[in-house]
Write an enzyme that holds these catalytic residues in place. Structure first.
Site, PDB file in Angstrom:
ATOM      1  N   THR A  66       2.572   9.335  -8.418  1.00 50.91           N
ATOM      2  CA  THR A  66       4.020   9.192  -8.510  1.00 50.91           C
ATOM      3  C   THR A  66       4.750   9.971  -7.421  1.00 50.91           C
ATOM      4  O   THR A  66       5.848   9.609  -7.009  1.00 50.91           O
ATOM      5  CB  THR A  66       4.464   9.731  -9.896  1.00 50.91           C
ATOM      6  OG1 THR A  66       3.714   9.029 -10.897  1.00 50.91           O
ATOM      7  CG2 THR A  66       5.925   9.523 -10.134  1.00 50.91           C
ATOM      8  N   THR A 101       0.684   3.716  -3.230  1.00 48.72           N
ATOM      9  CA  THR A 101       0.023   4.728  -4.065  1.00 48.72           C
ATOM     10  C   THR A 101      -1.303   5.192  -3.463  1.00 48.72           C
ATOM     11  O   THR A 101      -2.064   4.400  -2.917  1.00 48.72           O
ATOM     12  CB  THR A 101      -0.238   4.154  -5.479  1.00 48.72           C
ATOM     13  OG1 THR A 101       0.980   3.588  -5.964  1.00 48.72           O
ATOM     14  CG2 THR A 101      -0.710   5.220  -6.438  1.00 48.72           C
ATOM     15  N   GLU A 127      12.602  -4.927  -6.970  1.00 53.54           N
ATOM     16  CA  GLU A 127      11.302  -4.888  -7.649  1.00 53.54           C
ATOM     17  C   GLU A 127      11.479  -4.616  -9.143  1.00 53.54           C
ATOM     18  O   GLU A 127      10.923  -5.313  -9.989  1.00 53.54           O
ATOM     19  CB  GLU A 127      10.426  -3.805  -7.010  1.00 53.54           C
ATOM     20  CG  GLU A 127       9.057  -3.721  -7.625  1.00 53.54           C
ATOM     21  CD  GLU A 127       8.255  -2.535  -7.072  1.00 53.54           C
ATOM     22  OE1 GLU A 127       7.341  -2.766  -6.294  1.00 53.54           O
ATOM     23  OE2 GLU A 127       8.559  -1.385  -7.435  1.00 53.54           O
ATOM     24  N   GLY A 187       0.823  -1.217   0.000  1.00 51.12           N
ATOM     25  CA  GLY A 187       0.000   0.000   0.000  1.00 51.12           C
ATOM     26  C   GLY A 187       0.850   1.257   0.000  1.00 51.12           C
ATOM     27  O   GLY A 187       1.159   1.815   1.067  1.00 51.12           O
TER      28      GLY A 187
HETATM   29  C1  LIG Z   1      -2.746  -2.411 -12.384  1.00 49.02           C
HETATM   30  C2  LIG Z   1      -1.958  -1.592 -11.425  1.00 49.02           C
HETATM   31  C3  LIG Z   1      -1.419  -2.185 -10.303  1.00 49.02           C
HETATM   32  C4  LIG Z   1      -0.743  -1.420  -9.351  1.00 49.02           C
HETATM   33  N1  LIG Z   1      -0.325  -2.012  -8.191  1.00 49.02           N
HETATM   34  C5  LIG Z   1       0.129  -1.218  -7.175  1.00 49.02           C
HETATM   35  C6  LIG Z   1       0.353  -1.767  -5.873  1.00 49.02           C
HETATM   36  O1  LIG Z   1       0.203  -2.967  -5.641  1.00 49.02           O
HETATM   37  N2  LIG Z   1       0.720  -0.923  -4.877  1.00 49.02           N
HETATM   38  C7  LIG Z   1       0.896   0.415  -5.079  1.00 49.02           C
HETATM   39  O2  LIG Z   1       1.238   1.118  -4.137  1.00 49.02           O
HETATM   40  N3  LIG Z   1       0.701   0.965  -6.309  1.00 49.02           N
HETATM   41  C8  LIG Z   1       0.318   0.180  -7.346  1.00 49.02           C
HETATM   42  N4  LIG Z   1       0.068   0.730  -8.596  1.00 49.02           N
HETATM   43  C9  LIG Z   1       0.230   2.167  -8.771  1.00 49.02           C
HETATM   44  C10 LIG Z   1       1.341   2.539  -9.715  1.00 49.02           C
HETATM   45  O3  LIG Z   1       2.578   2.391  -9.077  1.00 49.02           O
HETATM   46  C11 LIG Z   1       1.039   3.985 -10.170  1.00 49.02           C
HETATM   47  O4  LIG Z   1      -0.076   3.905 -11.039  1.00 49.02           O
HETATM   48  C12 LIG Z   1       2.174   4.603 -10.843  1.00 49.02           C
HETATM   49  O5  LIG Z   1       3.211   4.799  -9.928  1.00 49.02           O
HETATM   50  C13 LIG Z   1       1.791   5.964 -11.445  1.00 49.02           C
HETATM   51  O6  LIG Z   1       1.059   6.729 -10.531  1.00 49.02           O
HETATM   52  P1  LIG Z   1      -0.342   7.396 -10.989  1.00 49.02           P
HETATM   53  O7  LIG Z   1      -1.153   6.319 -11.586  1.00 49.02           O
HETATM   54  O8  LIG Z   1      -0.940   8.139  -9.872  1.00 49.02           O
HETATM   55  O9  LIG Z   1       0.093   8.398 -12.124  1.00 49.02           O
HETATM   56  P2  LIG Z   1       0.460   9.939 -11.969  1.00 49.02           P
HETATM   57  O10 LIG Z   1       1.484  10.127 -10.901  1.00 49.02           O
HETATM   58  O11 LIG Z   1      -0.784  10.723 -11.881  1.00 49.02           O
HETATM   59  O12 LIG Z   1       1.154  10.195 -13.367  1.00 49.02           O
HETATM   60  C14 LIG Z   1       0.388  10.215 -14.586  1.00 49.02           C
HETATM   61  C15 LIG Z   1       1.354  10.334 -15.754  1.00 49.02           C
HETATM   62  O13 LIG Z   1       2.118  11.527 -15.623  1.00 49.02           O
HETATM   63  C16 LIG Z   1       3.496  11.229 -15.676  1.00 49.02           C
HETATM   64  N5  LIG Z   1       4.246  12.111 -14.761  1.00 49.02           N
HETATM   65  C17 LIG Z   1       3.905  12.459 -13.478  1.00 49.02           C
HETATM   66  N6  LIG Z   1       4.835  13.262 -12.961  1.00 49.02           N
HETATM   67  C18 LIG Z   1       5.794  13.439 -13.907  1.00 49.02           C
HETATM   68  C19 LIG Z   1       7.026  14.140 -13.987  1.00 49.02           C
HETATM   69  N7  LIG Z   1       7.485  14.847 -12.959  1.00 49.02           N
HETATM   70  N8  LIG Z   1       7.745  14.091 -15.134  1.00 49.02           N
HETATM   71  C20 LIG Z   1       7.289  13.386 -16.184  1.00 49.02           C
HETATM   72  N9  LIG Z   1       6.150  12.674 -16.191  1.00 49.02           N
HETATM   73  C21 LIG Z   1       5.405  12.699 -15.065  1.00 49.02           C
HETATM   74  C22 LIG Z   1       3.626   9.781 -15.237  1.00 49.02           C
HETATM   75  O14 LIG Z   1       4.793   9.197 -15.781  1.00 49.02           O
HETATM   76  C23 LIG Z   1       2.353   9.176 -15.784  1.00 49.02           C
HETATM   77  O15 LIG Z   1       2.549   8.746 -17.105  1.00 49.02           O
HETATM   78  C24 LIG Z   1      -0.548  -0.040  -9.587  1.00 49.02           C
HETATM   79  C25 LIG Z   1      -1.051   0.549 -10.754  1.00 49.02           C
HETATM   80  C26 LIG Z   1      -1.742  -0.195 -11.660  1.00 49.02           C
HETATM   81  C27 LIG Z   1      -2.313   0.473 -12.874  1.00 49.02           C
END
Ligand SMILES: Cc1cc2nc3c(=O)[nH]c(=O)nc-3n(C[C@H](O)[C@H](O)[C@H](O)COP(=O)(O)OP(=O)(O)OC[C@H]3O[C@@H](n4cnc5c(N)ncnc54)[C@H](O)[C@@H]3O)c2cc1C
Length: 384
Positions: free
Chosen positions: A128, A122, A242, A120
């Site tokens: 991100t 995100t 990871e 847990g």
């Molecule tokens: C199927 C699935 C399983 C997952 N499993 C887990 C889990 O078990 N545990 C957990 O904690 N998380 C999990 N995640 C979360 C995953 O790690 C996040 O989706 C990922 O880190 C991106 O975060 P976000 O979706 O909030 O995207 P955002 O942070 O909103 O980013 C959206 C887009 O903007 C880009 N971006 C953002 N900031 C910047 C920057 N400064 N420069 C350039 N580009 C940028 C990103 O690269 C991305 O393409 C999972 C996600 C999915 C879809």
């Protein structure tokens, strides 16, 4: 496509995976089901405990062995996404947990009695930008009271333990935003219905991801991992493993797609000859193969450095980036090679195509890896 590292393990994993053919995964995909029997088979064969030291009931092997297992699972068409997290998450307990925590959890994890599958980190509003997460754990005597929300917590419904990252000091009260975050082991069996609620999210592929709501959840202070306020470092510490393990899964996916493409291109006849005779069909498959082979070398190099306890963040990040791109290139070539049949469920190409797409976004997106390389490896200015 012969692989010589851990050839015997690969062969045994292949045999195990043969018991879970494509229709098994297809049926689960339709109902978004969890591969309980597959995970049980992997566990009882000891594969999910390869990284757990022998003194805690595992086989005490290195990351290369774990990578070989996950790569082979994907190469055979199975999906390790249902259980891969256990391999890298247990490292947090092993490296930073107390001896009591190790004794309490690791033997159970190794034996498959305790599933450590949920991570847990995100949250809906942080994404991100992990250090801006809002879930807060307030110390109250010998316990913490946790409030907040997690999103994308994969396998939450199929895990006994959740490794949780929460703030223990508000962000405006710490000098560095990476301080004041703490890691906890949450016993999900006790927590569900007592402050923890799980809500599955329907996604493009079968990954059992969930929203997790924490409302006055009580976590005993003894479940804090390591020191309070140092949790972000503990999580970061596990990231290289990871990245390398996910990269090895992408290598396995790329191999699956390539084998599938070659087999189809050799047998499908159009205009009186195999479609694979056309260079327009051959080249994308060959290019993806070359990309996969290059990424595979980086995965091996990263695993070797990791096992020797040498710095490997650069290699781990690049391996993840390039392996995810290679698996996507191989997936794209595979759909194109199959023409219309690439879209038919019974060929499994469309399912694997959906599954492998994830790895350019999670567990870390391509942009963030590029940003890491630009800043930390090349010395360019920090962009965010
Ligand atoms: C199927 C699935 C399983 C997952 N499993 C887990 C889990 O078990 N545990 C957990 O904690 N998380 C999990 N995640 C979360 C995953 O790690 C996040 O989706 C990922 O880190 C991106 O975060 P976000 O979706 O909030 O995207 P955002 O942070 O909103 O980013 C959206 C887009 O903007 C880009 N971006 C953002 N900031 C910047 C920057 N400064 N420069 C350039 N580009 C940028 C990103 O690269 C991305 O393409 C999972 C996600 C999915 C879809």
């Amino acid at each position: 496509m012969a692989d010589d590292d851990y050839a015997e393990i690969r062969e045994e994993v292949r045999k195990l995976c043969a018991g879970f053919p494509d229709p098994y995964w297809r049926d689960l995909d339709r109902v978004r089901g969890y591969p309980t029997e597959f995970v049980a088979a992997l566990t009882s064969a000891g594969y999910l405990a390869v990284l757990v030291p022998e003194e805690y009931g595992g086989s005490g092997l290195g990351l290369t062995a774990a990578a070989a297992i996950l790569e082979t699972i994907q190469e055979t068409g199975c999906n390790g996404g249902a259980c891969h997290a256990q391999m890298y998450m247990m490292g947090t307990i092993l490296r930073h947990g107390s001896e009591a925590q190790k004794q309490r959890y690791l033997p159970g994890i190794a034996a498959g009695e305790l599933r450590l599958q949920a991570f847990g980190v995100t949250e809906p509003t942080s994404g991100t930008d992990t250090t801006s997460l809002r879930t807060f754990a307030r110390r109250d005597g010998d316990r913490y009271i946790v409030n907040g929300q997690k999103v994308w917590t994969s396998r939450a419904e199929h895990s006994d333990l959740l490794l949780l990252l929460a703030r223990t000091t508000p962000r405006d009260q710490v000098t560095k935003k990476t301080d004041g975050l703490s890691t906890f082991i949450v016993d999900m069996k006790q927590a569900v219905g007592n402050g923890l609620t799980i809500q599955p999210i329907r996604t493009m592929m079968n990954h059992n991801s969930c929203e997790v709501f924490l409302d006055d959840l009580v976590v005993p202070a003894e479940n804090l991992v390591g020191e309070e306020g140092q949790g972000f470092r503990y999580i970061l510490d596990g990231m290289n493993a990871e990245r390398l393990l996910i990269a090895s899964e992408c290598i396995g996916d790329a191999k699956w797609f390539t084998q599938k493409s070659v087999a189809y291109a050799n047998t499908r006849r159009v205009f009186g000859r195999p479609i694979g005779q056309n260079q327009g069909v051959q080249f994308p498959i060959a290019l993806a193969y070359a990309q996969m082979r290059a990424a595979e070398l980086l995965v091996r190099e990263g695993c070797r450095l990791f096992e020797e306890a040498l710095p490997c963040a650069e290699q781990a990040n690049m391996a993840k980036l390039l392996a995810a791109q290679a698996s996507w290139a191989a997936a794209e070539a595979c759909v194109q090679t199959h023409g219309g049949y690439g879209f038919a469920e019974e060929y499994d190409v469309e399912r694997k195509f959906r599954e492998t797409r994830l790895y350019q976004v999670a567990p870390i997106s391509t942009n963030l890896i590029l940003s890491y390389l630009a800043e930390h490896v090349l010395g360019l200015p920090r962009s965010y």
